[in-house]
Design a protein around this motif. Structure first.
Motif, mmCIF file in Angstrom:
data_model
loop_
_atom_site.group_PDB
_atom_site.id
_atom_site.type_symbol
_atom_site.label_atom_id
_atom_site.label_comp_id
_atom_site.label_asym_id
_atom_site.label_seq_id
_atom_site.Cartn_x
_atom_site.Cartn_y
_atom_site.Cartn_z
ATOM 1 N N GLU A 43 0.604 -1.446 0.091
ATOM 2 C CA GLU A 43 -0.486 0.339 0.269
ATOM 3 C C GLU A 43 0.878 1.184 0.142
ATOM 4 O OE1 GLU A 43 -3.629 0.584 2.486
ATOM 5 O OE2 GLU A 43 -2.237 1.775 3.426
ATOM 6 N N LEU A 44 0.736 1.836 -1.059
ATOM 7 C CA LEU A 44 1.367 3.176 -0.958
ATOM 8 C C LEU A 44 0.767 4.518 -1.118
ATOM 9 C CD1 LEU A 44 3.867 1.758 -4.463
ATOM 10 C CD2 LEU A 44 4.177 1.953 -2.085
ATOM 11 N N LYS A 45 1.635 5.336 -0.165
ATOM 12 C CA LYS A 45 0.722 7.088 0.045
ATOM 13 C C LYS A 45 1.197 8.133 -1.167
ATOM 14 C CE LYS A 45 -1.578 10.175 3.519
ATOM 15 N NZ LYS A 45 -0.965 10.360 5.214
ATOM 16 N N LEU A 46 0.537 8.709 -1.661
ATOM 17 C CA LEU A 46 1.448 9.717 -2.537
ATOM 18 C C LEU A 46 0.977 11.053 -1.739
ATOM 19 C CD1 LEU A 46 -0.193 8.344 -5.543
ATOM 20 C CD2 LEU A 46 1.771 7.493 -4.274
ATOM 21 N N ARG A 47 1.783 12.058 -2.113
ATOM 22 C CA ARG A 47 2.146 13.567 -1.560
ATOM 23 C C ARG A 47 0.443 13.548 -1.852
ATOM 24 N NH1 ARG A 47 6.241 17.242 -3.751
ATOM 25 N NH2 ARG A 47 7.853 16.424 -2.868
ATOM 26 N N ASP A 48 -0.184 13.634 -2.942
ATOM 27 C CA ASP A 48 -1.644 14.529 -2.772
ATOM 28 C C ASP A 48 -2.445 13.754 -1.938
ATOM 29 O OD1 ASP A 48 -1.778 11.619 -3.820
ATOM 30 O OD2 ASP A 48 -2.546 12.453 -6.512
ATOM 31 N N GLY A 49 -2.089 12.467 -0.923
ATOM 32 C CA GLY A 49 -3.039 11.392 -0.771
ATOM 33 C C GLY A 49 -3.221 10.991 -1.105
ATOM 34 N N SER A 50 -3.182 10.238 -1.735
ATOM 35 C CA SER A 50 -4.234 9.148 -2.265
ATOM 36 C C SER A 50 -3.359 8.502 -2.401
ATOM 37 C CB SER A 50 -4.523 9.458 -4.121
ATOM 38 O OG SER A 50 -2.963 9.578 -4.300
ATOM 39 N N VAL A 51 -3.777 6.556 -2.186
ATOM 40 C CA VAL A 51 -3.847 5.622 -2.543
ATOM 41 C C VAL A 51 -3.585 4.720 -3.220
ATOM 42 C CG1 VAL A 51 -4.034 3.252 -0.445
ATOM 43 C CG2 VAL A 51 -4.067 5.577 0.925
ATOM 44 N N ARG A 52 -2.538 4.011 -3.304
ATOM 45 C CA ARG A 52 -2.334 2.982 -4.446
ATOM 46 C C ARG A 52 -1.198 1.210 -3.878
ATOM 47 N NH1 ARG A 52 -4.194 6.605 -6.657
ATOM 48 N NH2 ARG A 52 -3.338 7.954 -8.432
ATOM 49 N N THR A 53 -2.661 0.741 -4.335
ATOM 50 C CA THR A 53 -2.683 -0.453 -4.046
ATOM 51 C C THR A 53 -1.785 -2.009 -4.867
ATOM 52 O OG1 THR A 53 -4.925 -1.592 -3.392
ATOM 53 C CG2 THR A 53 -3.957 -0.521 -1.455
ATOM 54 N N PHE A 54 -1.328 -3.263 -4.664
ATOM 55 C CA PHE A 54 -1.078 -3.825 -5.071
ATOM 56 C C PHE A 54 -0.053 -5.376 -5.011
ATOM 57 C CE2 PHE A 54 2.572 -0.783 -5.538
ATOM 58 C CZ PHE A 54 3.810 -1.556 -5.463
ATOM 59 N N VAL A 55 -0.076 -6.410 -5.787
ATOM 60 C CA VAL A 55 0.431 -7.116 -4.943
ATOM 61 C C VAL A 55 2.171 -7.319 -5.586
ATOM 62 C CG1 VAL A 55 0.719 -9.824 -4.593
ATOM 63 C CG2 VAL A 55 -1.437 -8.360 -4.523
ATOM 64 N N ALA A 56 2.618 -7.254 -4.874
ATOM 65 C CA ALA A 56 4.252 -7.451 -5.606
ATOM 66 C C ALA A 56 4.261 -8.900 -6.392
ATOM 67 C CB ALA A 56 5.302 -7.353 -4.360
ATOM 68 N N ALA A 57 4.996 -9.195 -7.306
ATOM 69 C CA ALA A 57 4.938 -9.469 -8.377
ATOM 70 C C ALA A 57 5.861 -9.773 -9.474
ATOM 71 C CB ALA A 57 4.027 -10.105 -9.194
ATOM 72 N N ARG A 58 6.272 -10.830 -10.090
ATOM 73 C CA ARG A 58 7.168 -10.790 -11.231
ATOM 74 C C ARG A 58 6.422 -10.552 -12.507
ATOM 75 N NH1 ARG A 58 10.449 -15.852 -11.608
ATOM 76 N NH2 ARG A 58 10.711 -15.913 -13.608
ATOM 77 N N PHE A 59 6.597 -9.427 -13.460
ATOM 78 C CA PHE A 59 5.840 -9.233 -14.697
ATOM 79 C C PHE A 59 6.807 -9.345 -15.725
ATOM 80 C CE2 PHE A 59 8.378 -5.694 -13.056
ATOM 81 C CZ PHE A 59 8.502 -5.149 -13.892
ATOM 82 N N TYR A 60 7.911 -9.980 -15.944
ATOM 83 C CA TYR A 60 8.799 -11.073 -17.162
ATOM 84 C C TYR A 60 8.885 -11.839 -17.085
ATOM 85 C CZ TYR A 60 12.570 -9.249 -14.541
ATOM 86 O OH TYR A 60 13.678 -8.381 -13.245
#
Length: 266
Positions: free
Chosen positions: A249-266
């Motif tokens: 879960e990442l919090k950005l300076r503008d107050g929004s939040v981004r969530t994801f699951v760490a995973a290989r992508f190549y």
């Protein structure tokens, strides 16, 4: 130009004649190079002797396999920071037909005194074999046509650092001795972000979002400033400690939040 391309001062470049006239031992763990007289050199008894196909170049060649297929020419390139490289061509075309995932991977070389940027792709080879050793799940950078040729696969420092390597180019031979990290899994990117410290605050400013990555899927974009990482300050060390399957879960300076699951992508 060399200093600019390397990002640090370079005092000189060792040419091929030097390799042909001496035995050179490279210890990647210690960051040292030891030079021996070819006439008196005695190789270590616990290292694997590898006959070479050519002594015409410091980029020595030996036979190998790529994903089990024989007849592959392998070259070693201690001037490359990549793990492994192959030319765009039949192999990469087959991987594309299989739907193998990839992400862009830019790099560059100095040719005739000019730094040239190359737009490549980062993929994964199931295995690369050479000198009786087989390494699995290897990150591979696909290069422009005929970049690696006449070899089929070029092994760079991020693979060779699993060995102590002794070159006798003039004698058409080298020795390999596996180190403790020989069979450790290769590190793959799990997020797909490039960043730098922002100029005016704490956190990490996004400068690149990799294609097909978890970061791209979560909607992160260039210019975002990450200030929080799983309710803690965002630091490069926090990202480096991630394992596949970890929730982020990442919090950005503008107050929004981004969530994801760490995973290989190549």
């Amino acid at each position: 130009l060399l200093n600019k391309a390397a990002g640090k001062p370079i005092l000189g470049v060792v040419g091929e004649e030097f390799f042909q006239r001496h035995v050179i031992e490279v210890n990647f763990e210690m960051g040292t190079v030891t030079i021996y007289d070819r006439r008196t050199f005695a190789p270590p008894l616990d290292a694997t002797l590898v006959p070479l196909n050519s002594a015409k170049s410091a980029k020595v060649q030996m036979p190998g396999t790529l994903e089990g297929a024989p007849g592959v020419k392998i070259t070693l390139d201690i001037g490359s920071s990549n793990t492994a490289m192959i030319d765009t061509g039949p192999v990469t075309n087959r991987w594309d037909a299989e739907g193998r995932p990839w992400t862009p991977d830019g790099s560059g070389v100095v040719e005739h005194g000019e730094f040239k940027k190359s737009e490549n792709r980062l993929m994964t080879a199931k295995s690369i074999g050479f000198a009786g050793y087989t390494l699995s799940d290897v990150p591979v950078t696909t290069m422009p046509k005929d970049f690696v040729a006449p070899a089929d696969v070029s092994l760079g420092v991020n693979l060779l650092d699993r060995f102590d390597v002794i070159f006798d180019v003039g004698g058409k031979r080298l020795w390999l001795k596996p180190r403790a990290n020989y069979d450790a899994p290769f590190r793959h990117r799990l997020v797909g972000l490039g960043w730098k410290p922002p100029a005016d605050a704490d956190g990490l400013e996004v400068i690149d979002v990799a294609r097909n990555s978890p970061a791209e899927a979560a909607g992160l974009k260039k210019g975002d400033v990450i200030v929080g990482f799983n309710s803690k300050p965002a630091t490069p060390e926090a990202f480096a400690a991630l394992k596949a399957g970890d929730a982020v879960e990442l919090k950005l300076r503008d107050g929004s939040v981004r969530t994801f699951v760490a995973a290989r992508f190549y």
